[in-house]
Design a protein around this motif. Structure first.
Motif, PDB file in Angstrom:
ATOM      1  N   CYS A  46     -10.518  13.838 -15.047  1.00  0.00           N
ATOM      2  CA  CYS A  46      -9.322  14.677 -14.894  1.00  0.00           C
ATOM      3  C   CYS A  46      -8.278  14.368 -15.964  1.00  0.00           C
ATOM      4  CB  CYS A  46      -8.725  14.493 -13.496  1.00  0.00           C
ATOM      5  SG  CYS A  46      -9.674  15.290 -12.179  1.00  0.00           S
ATOM      6  N   ILE A  47      -8.160  13.101 -16.344  1.00  0.00           N
ATOM      7  CA  ILE A  47      -7.250  12.748 -17.450  1.00  0.00           C
ATOM      8  C   ILE A  47      -7.722  13.403 -18.736  1.00  0.00           C
ATOM      9  CG2 ILE A  47      -6.552  10.838 -18.953  1.00  0.00           C
ATOM     10  CD1 ILE A  47      -6.301   9.112 -16.450  1.00  0.00           C
ATOM     11  N   TRP A  48      -9.028  13.402 -18.963  1.00  0.00           N
ATOM     12  CA  TRP A  48      -9.575  14.046 -20.171  1.00  0.00           C
ATOM     13  C   TRP A  48      -9.228  15.538 -20.187  1.00  0.00           C
ATOM     14  CZ3 TRP A  48     -10.137   9.277 -20.849  1.00  0.00           C
ATOM     15  CH2 TRP A  48     -10.869   8.716 -21.885  1.00  0.00           C
ATOM     16  N   ILE A  49      -9.312  16.181 -19.036  1.00  0.00           N
ATOM     17  CA  ILE A  49      -8.925  17.598 -18.950  1.00  0.00           C
ATOM     18  C   ILE A  49      -7.445  17.756 -19.286  1.00  0.00           C
ATOM     19  CG2 ILE A  49      -8.672  19.584 -17.434  1.00  0.00           C
ATOM     20  CD1 ILE A  49     -11.568  19.057 -17.932  1.00  0.00           C
ATOM     21  N   LYS A  50      -6.606  16.893 -18.727  1.00  0.00           N
ATOM     22  CA  LYS A  50      -5.155  16.991 -18.974  1.00  0.00           C
ATOM     23  C   LYS A  50      -4.837  16.826 -20.460  1.00  0.00           C
ATOM     24  CE  LYS A  50      -2.278  17.422 -16.358  1.00  0.00           C
ATOM     25  NZ  LYS A  50      -1.650  18.670 -15.855  1.00  0.00           N
ATOM     26  N   LEU A  51      -5.570  15.971 -21.133  1.00  0.00           N
ATOM     27  CA  LEU A  51      -5.332  15.790 -22.565  1.00  0.00           C
ATOM     28  C   LEU A  51      -5.625  17.068 -23.352  1.00  0.00           C
ATOM     29  CD1 LEU A  51      -6.816  12.189 -22.841  1.00  0.00           C
ATOM     30  CD2 LEU A  51      -4.455  12.800 -23.355  1.00  0.00           C
ATOM     31  N   ASN A  52      -6.491  17.925 -22.829  1.00  0.00           N
ATOM     32  CA  ASN A  52      -6.762  19.221 -23.450  1.00  0.00           C
ATOM     33  C   ASN A  52      -5.734  20.274 -23.077  1.00  0.00           C
ATOM     34  OD1 ASN A  52      -9.649  19.369 -24.875  1.00  0.00           O
ATOM     35  ND2 ASN A  52      -9.772  17.927 -23.172  1.00  0.00           N
ATOM     36  N   ASP A  53      -4.932  20.012 -22.055  1.00  0.00           N
ATOM     37  CA  ASP A  53      -3.889  20.959 -21.642  1.00  0.00           C
ATOM     38  C   ASP A  53      -2.693  20.913 -22.601  1.00  0.00           C
ATOM     39  OD1 ASP A  53      -2.838  22.909 -20.027  1.00  0.00           O
ATOM     40  OD2 ASP A  53      -2.216  21.563 -18.419  1.00  0.00           O
TER      41      ASP A  53
ATOM     42  N   GLY B  17       1.303  16.792 -13.763  1.00  0.00           N
ATOM     43  CA  GLY B  17       2.336  16.642 -14.785  1.00  0.00           C
ATOM     44  C   GLY B  17       2.023  17.577 -15.929  1.00  0.00           C
ATOM     45  N   ALA B  18       2.775  18.675 -16.025  1.00  0.00           N
ATOM     46  CA  ALA B  18       2.482  19.697 -17.030  1.00  0.00           C
ATOM     47  C   ALA B  18       3.668  19.881 -17.966  1.00  0.00           C
ATOM     48  CB  ALA B  18       2.135  21.025 -16.348  1.00  0.00           C
ATOM     49  N   ILE B  19       3.368  20.146 -19.214  1.00  0.00           N
ATOM     50  CA  ILE B  19       4.404  20.413 -20.212  1.00  0.00           C
ATOM     51  C   ILE B  19       4.787  21.891 -20.190  1.00  0.00           C
ATOM     52  CG2 ILE B  19       4.907  20.331 -22.700  1.00  0.00           C
ATOM     53  CD1 ILE B  19       2.830  18.045 -22.844  1.00  0.00           C
ATOM     54  N   THR B  20       3.818  22.747 -19.822  1.00  0.00           N
ATOM     55  CA  THR B  20       4.024  24.199 -19.838  1.00  0.00           C
ATOM     56  C   THR B  20       3.528  24.819 -18.538  1.00  0.00           C
ATOM     57  OG1 THR B  20       1.884  24.423 -20.960  1.00  0.00           O
ATOM     58  CG2 THR B  20       3.865  24.428 -22.347  1.00  0.00           C
ATOM     59  N   LYS B  21       4.012  26.022 -18.260  1.00  0.00           N
ATOM     60  CA  LYS B  21       3.575  26.740 -17.068  1.00  0.00           C
ATOM     61  C   LYS B  21       2.138  27.236 -17.231  1.00  0.00           C
ATOM     62  CE  LYS B  21       6.776  29.902 -17.035  1.00  0.00           C
ATOM     63  NZ  LYS B  21       7.504  29.579 -18.298  1.00  0.00           N
ATOM     64  N   HIS B  22       1.815  27.765 -18.415  1.00  0.00           N
ATOM     65  CA  HIS B  22       0.474  28.262 -18.689  1.00  0.00           C
ATOM     66  C   HIS B  22      -0.400  27.130 -19.231  1.00  0.00           C
ATOM     67  CE1 HIS B  22       3.041  31.897 -19.033  1.00  0.00           C
ATOM     68  NE2 HIS B  22       1.999  32.509 -18.505  1.00  0.00           N
TER      69      HIS B  22
ATOM     70  N   ASP C  27     -10.956  29.121 -20.994  1.00  0.00           N
ATOM     71  CA  ASP C  27     -10.580  30.526 -20.841  1.00  0.00           C
ATOM     72  C   ASP C  27      -9.093  30.782 -21.064  1.00  0.00           C
ATOM     73  OD1 ASP C  27     -13.203  31.082 -20.246  1.00  0.00           O
ATOM     74  OD2 ASP C  27     -12.922  31.110 -18.076  1.00  0.00           O
ATOM     75  N   ALA C  28      -8.331  29.726 -21.308  1.00  0.00           N
ATOM     76  CA  ALA C  28      -6.873  29.880 -21.411  1.00  0.00           C
ATOM     77  C   ALA C  28      -6.486  30.642 -22.679  1.00  0.00           C
ATOM     78  CB  ALA C  28      -6.203  28.508 -21.402  1.00  0.00           C
ATOM     79  N   THR C  29      -5.456  31.450 -22.542  1.00  0.00           N
ATOM     80  CA  THR C  29      -4.804  32.073 -23.696  1.00  0.00           C
ATOM     81  C   THR C  29      -3.555  31.268 -24.019  1.00  0.00           C
ATOM     82  OG1 THR C  29      -5.576  34.288 -23.114  1.00  0.00           O
ATOM     83  CG2 THR C  29      -3.652  34.141 -24.553  1.00  0.00           C
TER      84      THR C  29
ATOM     85  N   LYS D 287     -14.513  23.307 -12.946  1.00  0.00           N
ATOM     86  CA  LYS D 287     -13.480  24.329 -12.762  1.00  0.00           C
ATOM     87  C   LYS D 287     -12.306  24.092 -13.708  1.00  0.00           C
ATOM     88  CE  LYS D 287     -14.187  25.415  -7.855  1.00  0.00           C
ATOM     89  NZ  LYS D 287     -13.552  25.349  -6.513  1.00  0.00           N
ATOM     90  N   LEU D 288     -11.866  22.842 -13.799  1.00  0.00           N
ATOM     91  CA  LEU D 288     -10.729  22.532 -14.666  1.00  0.00           C
ATOM     92  C   LEU D 288     -11.086  22.746 -16.131  1.00  0.00           C
ATOM     93  CD1 LEU D 288      -9.454  19.309 -12.849  1.00  0.00           C
ATOM     94  CD2 LEU D 288      -8.338  21.548 -12.892  1.00  0.00           C
ATOM     95  N   LYS D 289     -12.320  22.431 -16.484  1.00  0.00           N
ATOM     96  CA  LYS D 289     -12.778  22.677 -17.859  1.00  0.00           C
ATOM     97  C   LYS D 289     -12.756  24.166 -18.170  1.00  0.00           C
ATOM     98  CE  LYS D 289     -16.922  22.485 -20.742  1.00  0.00           C
ATOM     99  NZ  LYS D 289     -18.341  22.038 -20.849  1.00  0.00           N
ATOM    100  N   ARG D 290     -13.236  24.975 -17.243  1.00  0.00           N
ATOM    101  CA  ARG D 290     -13.257  26.419 -17.471  1.00  0.00           C
ATOM    102  C   ARG D 290     -11.844  26.960 -17.649  1.00  0.00           C
ATOM    103  NH1 ARG D 290     -15.994  29.341 -20.193  1.00  0.00           N
ATOM    104  NH2 ARG D 290     -17.683  27.934 -19.538  1.00  0.00           N
ATOM    105  N   MET D 291     -10.876  26.393 -16.908  1.00  0.00           N
ATOM    106  CA  MET D 291      -9.481  26.799 -17.068  1.00  0.00           C
ATOM    107  C   MET D 291      -9.028  26.602 -18.517  1.00  0.00           C
ATOM    108  SD  MET D 291      -6.098  24.955 -15.461  1.00  0.00           S
ATOM    109  CE  MET D 291      -6.446  23.474 -16.441  1.00  0.00           C
TER     110      MET D 291
END
Length: 846
Positions: free
Chosen positions: A313-320, A74-79, A22-24, A15-19
């Protein structure tokens, strides 16, 4: 059986990967507004205090966002996968792209109208106050001219933060931010009040205390948000997860971690706050397996499955994490690259093998997420277990472009040669693309500039001119050369001139960052900034370097070899004929491609003629005295197509068919080695304002495509404006004798001298690596290359047909990840010209 395969990811990870997929990507304005407000409030304070107050404002007010299903927050951006703007470095390019950033060729971002309005208001404060403007004011007109002509660019740090650092994650995991504050207070107590530097040190220490108290509050705000979400959560499982997140964020990173989950959360807060403080990229986690393993080993309550899910989950966050750049730089860094390099394996400081359980978990995380980030690397040495290397090769043949592989037997002595102690050199990690450094003790300034060696060759050919402008020193025009030695004399003069201006440009930007943007949050986690009482940007690190990187080595080497062979040795053509052909782009339209895709069909015609000729010879036997020109006349075939001059076309074929770097031919390979040494030895003559040395690298990111547009036709048959070779790799399609021959050629370069890193891409057909035999052959190729003293290698395992299909139907291939240069990216988000460059690389097989 060697093969083990990789387990499937959990539903949460999917699910987190798909986020992410699919993100803009959006540009957001909150950080820009906050930093502007802070700077308005702190006029008159010392720069380090202004930065501390800015960090405080941001950490206390940046929106807090916890995404659905997250375990690490811990997010840098809202999107998701979006970016903030850092106007203290530069801003004007953003405003110029308000209407075009969403539609540009490389790395588009959406900027909503309201966001553009808020940024426009914030930008009104910044004219005359940015690091880029200060750096520009220091540069001489000649240095600016060199950049404008495409010889080099320092735009990376000119427009943004430096990044390119690995901080002391282990210290924070052990002691927490409170431990940093205690360390600072202890240093303050030991200050010598008679020391004139006392005043600045006191300001620095006060800035650290302000910053780290705010950083603690940043984590506590996430604890509060997790509790708020839990209060209204109806799903019992998710409610429990949110409450545990709140407990974690109350505890870390303020204090030391007590278990593996807390260590993972503490790690991510460090990583995300580093990104928030500065717009620098390549903020690299380094040897993750070394500082995380003690917490896994000591945690008796965590299951292997949950521990793996946390790492995933850390790997996903690094892609955020994402970053926007100006339109030109976006092409050089195509693929939303952020270059967070994370590594496994290698040696301990006392020279023992460092592989552990987390090392393997990192590979599993890559296989589970199949995303571009992080840039995953492994270190290989003679003591590396076969099991570890086989597992890495299994991961590589999935086709993600990871892991990149690095040779301890070259990198450790290369760092020692730069003054790094043996113990520190054994601890090296990889920063950004391919740059080795001792973690949390180094300000390496890697990626400090792109230097176009092929452009210097082009300028040398034209007597130091670009067009009608005398850009470099006046040297004899190409037509005056009587030997290849006269070329080298001219080339070295041009190289010395342009490297000197490269060093000037880098040092101007270096000074600007020290004066206007010292970074207190980063500095407290780099040795010996606290002990020395100065920021990283002012020279607080133990080791200080500046690392510009070159590209165009193979193009230049092949060109010089071809010129020497056909003009000066075999005398097939005169130097004047070659010069005329180069100036005419071999009679072809500028931008024309070679081979089957060439709009000029003469090359394809020539292949057909050759087949006919060979067939005639076969029938008539060796007594046949018909030559190609006779055959053409008999068949009514013209020498060339209408757009090509016959003389130029013949010269083109002669030069293009010359032996090339990448085929294990000593006579050819040694020319590229010599060119690389000329560049490296010139670079290392210079020092930087932080008291450190310049050190050269040879890697391009994807600048070989962008800056190829600045280079005219070359004597190796490359046509004007086409991409150059990437890194130390052979030219695309020219390494025709198999992977071992290509690797042997690259290993002949002096990698010990290029201590800022070298980059080698190879592309394998998936069928070549299939089964146990393919895996063993793959690992043997790596071992052999490293035994021959190659520094680095990375692989794309994908066939041409898949890449072409992805170009035609990108929506079906969103999860196709490829290795671009020192990083991986989704293939479908790359600019087409970068995609074409990857497709054109030689497909190797055994």
């Amino acid at each position: 059986m060697i093969e083990k395969g990789f387990s499937k990811p959990t539903a949460r990870v999917e699910k987190l990967k798909r986020m992410i997929l699919d993100a803009t990507p959006y540009v957001e304005s909150e950080r820009a507004v906050l930093v502007t407000e802070s700077y308005k409030e702190t006029e008159g304070l010392p720069p380090i205090m202004r930065r501390a107050k800015a960090d405080e404002k941001i950490f206390n007010n940046l929106p807090v966002t916890i995404r659905d299903d997250e375990l690490i927050v811990g997010a840098i951006t809202k999107h998701p996968r979006s970016t903030e703007i850092c106007p203290e470095f530069s801003y004007d390019w953003v405003e110029k792209e308000f209407d075009t950033m969403a539609t540009r060729m490389a790395d588009p971002f959406v900027i909503p109208k309201e966001t553009a309005k808020e940024l426009h208001e914030a930008f009104k404060y910044w004219p005359g106050k940015t690091t880029s403007e200060l750096a520009s004011s220091y540069m001489s007109p000649e240095t600016k001219d060199c950049q404008a002509a495409g010889v080099f660019t320092v735009g990376n740090y000119f427009y943004g933060g430096v990044g390119h650092v690995c901080v002391d994650y282990g210290k924070i995991l052990e002691k927490g931010f409170r431990g940093v504050i205690a360390e600072v207070v202890d240093a303050m107590m030991k200050m010598d009040l008679s020391d004139p530097s006392y005043i600045k040190k006191q300001q620095f220490y006060n800035a650290l205390i302000i910053t780290y108290n705010a950083a603690i509050n940043f984590a506590h705000r996430y604890a509060d948000e997790a509790r708020r979400l839990a209060a209204s959560e109806t799903n019992a499982t998710r409610k429990a997860e949110l409450l545990q997140i709140a407990v974690n964020c109350d505890r870390v990173p303020e204090n030391g971690a007590r278990n593996f989950y807390e260590a993972c959360q503490s790690f991510w807060f460090i990583q995300s706050m580093m990104q928030i403080e500065s717009s620098g990229h390549s903020i690299s986690p380094g040897r993750f397996d070394q500082y995380m393993y003690p917490y896994l080993a000591a945690d008796k309550n965590i299951s292997k499955e949950f521990a793996q899910e946390l790492v995933d989950c850390i790997w996903i966050k690094l892609n955020d994490v994402n970053k926007t750049r100006d339109e030109v730089s976006a092409q050089a860094f195509a693929g939303y690259a952020v270059f967070q390099n994370i590594g496994a394996g290698g040696q301990t400081p006392d020279g023992l093998d460092a592989t552990n359980e987390v090392s393997y978990m990192m590979m599993d995380a890559c296989a589970h997420t199949k995303l571009p980030a992080p840039s995953f690397s492994i270190r290989v040495w003679q003591g590396t277990p076969d099991e570890f290397l086989y597992r890495a090769c299994e991961l590589a043949r999935i086709g993600l472009g990871v892991p990149a592989m690095y040779n301890d037997e070259v990198i450790i002595p290369a760092l020692e040669n730069r003054g790094v102690s043996l113990e520190d050199a054994r601890e090296y990690c990889i920063i950004g693309c391919v740059e080795p450094q001792c973690p949390h003790k180094t300000e390496g300034w890697h990626d400090a500039a792109f230097f176009n060696v092929a452009k210097v060759l082009d300028i040398t050919i034209h007597g130091g001119k670009v067009g009608d402008k005398q850009l470099g020193p006046v040297v004899p025009d190409m037509c005056e050369w009587k030997s290849i030695d006269e070329f080298y004399d001219a080339f070295k003069k041009e190289m010395a001139y342009f490297v000197q201006h490269l060093a000037e440009a880098d040092n101007c930007v270096d000074l600007a960052h020290a004066e206007r943007c010292p970074l207190p949050f980063q500095s407290a986690m780099v040795d010996d900034c606290i002990k020395r009482g100065k920021s990283v940007q002012e020279g607080g690190a133990i080791y200080n370097f500046t690392g510009p990187q070159a590209f165009g080595i193979a193009d230049s080497g092949d060109s010089i070899y071809a010129m020497d062979k056909h003009v000066f040795k075999d005398k097939d053509i005169t130097i004047a004929q070659l010069k005329e052909a180069l100036d005419a782009n071999y009679g072809r339209p500028v931008g024309a491609k070679t081979g089957a895709e060439d709009p000029c069909s003469s090359t394809a015609d020539a292949l057909t003629e050759q087949k006919i000729y060979e067939a005639v010879k076969k029938v008539l036997g060796n007594s046949c005295n018909i030559d190609m020109s006779d055959l053409q006349k008999m068949c009514g075939v013209k020498d060339t197509c209408a757009s090509c001059s016959g003389d130029y076309e013949n010269i083109y074929r002669l030069m293009d068919n010359t032996e090339c770097f990448g085929n294990d031919i000593d006579e050819v390979d040694m020319v590229s080695r010599k060119i690389a040494r000329i560049y490296c030895e010139e670079v290392q003559k210079y020092t930087n304002p932080r008291g450190g040395q310049f050190q050269a690298g040879v890697y391009p990111v994807s600048a070989n495509v962008l800056f190829g547009k600045d280079v005219g036709a070359l004597p190796d048959g490359r046509l004007a404006k086409l991409p150059l070779a990437d890194g130390v790799s052979p030219r695309q399609g020219k390494d025709v004798k198999g992977p071992t021959a290509a690797l042997n050629s690259v290993a002949k370069l002096d990698h010990f001298l290029a201590s800022n890193g070298t980059l080698l891409n190879q592309k394998f057909l998936p069928s070549a690596l299939a089964g146990d035999t393919g895996l063993q052959n793959f690992a043997s190729v790596v071992r052999s290359y490293f035994d021959h003293k190659g520094m680095h290698v990375q692989f794309n395992v994908v066939d041409r047909e898949t890449l072409l299909a992805a170009q035609k139907d990108p929506d079906k291939y969103k999860d196709l990840v490829v290795r671009v240069a020192g990083y991986s990216a989704q293939f479908v988000v790359l600019a087409k010209e970068v995609q074409d460059d990857i497709i054109s690389r030689t497909e190797q097989t055994f």
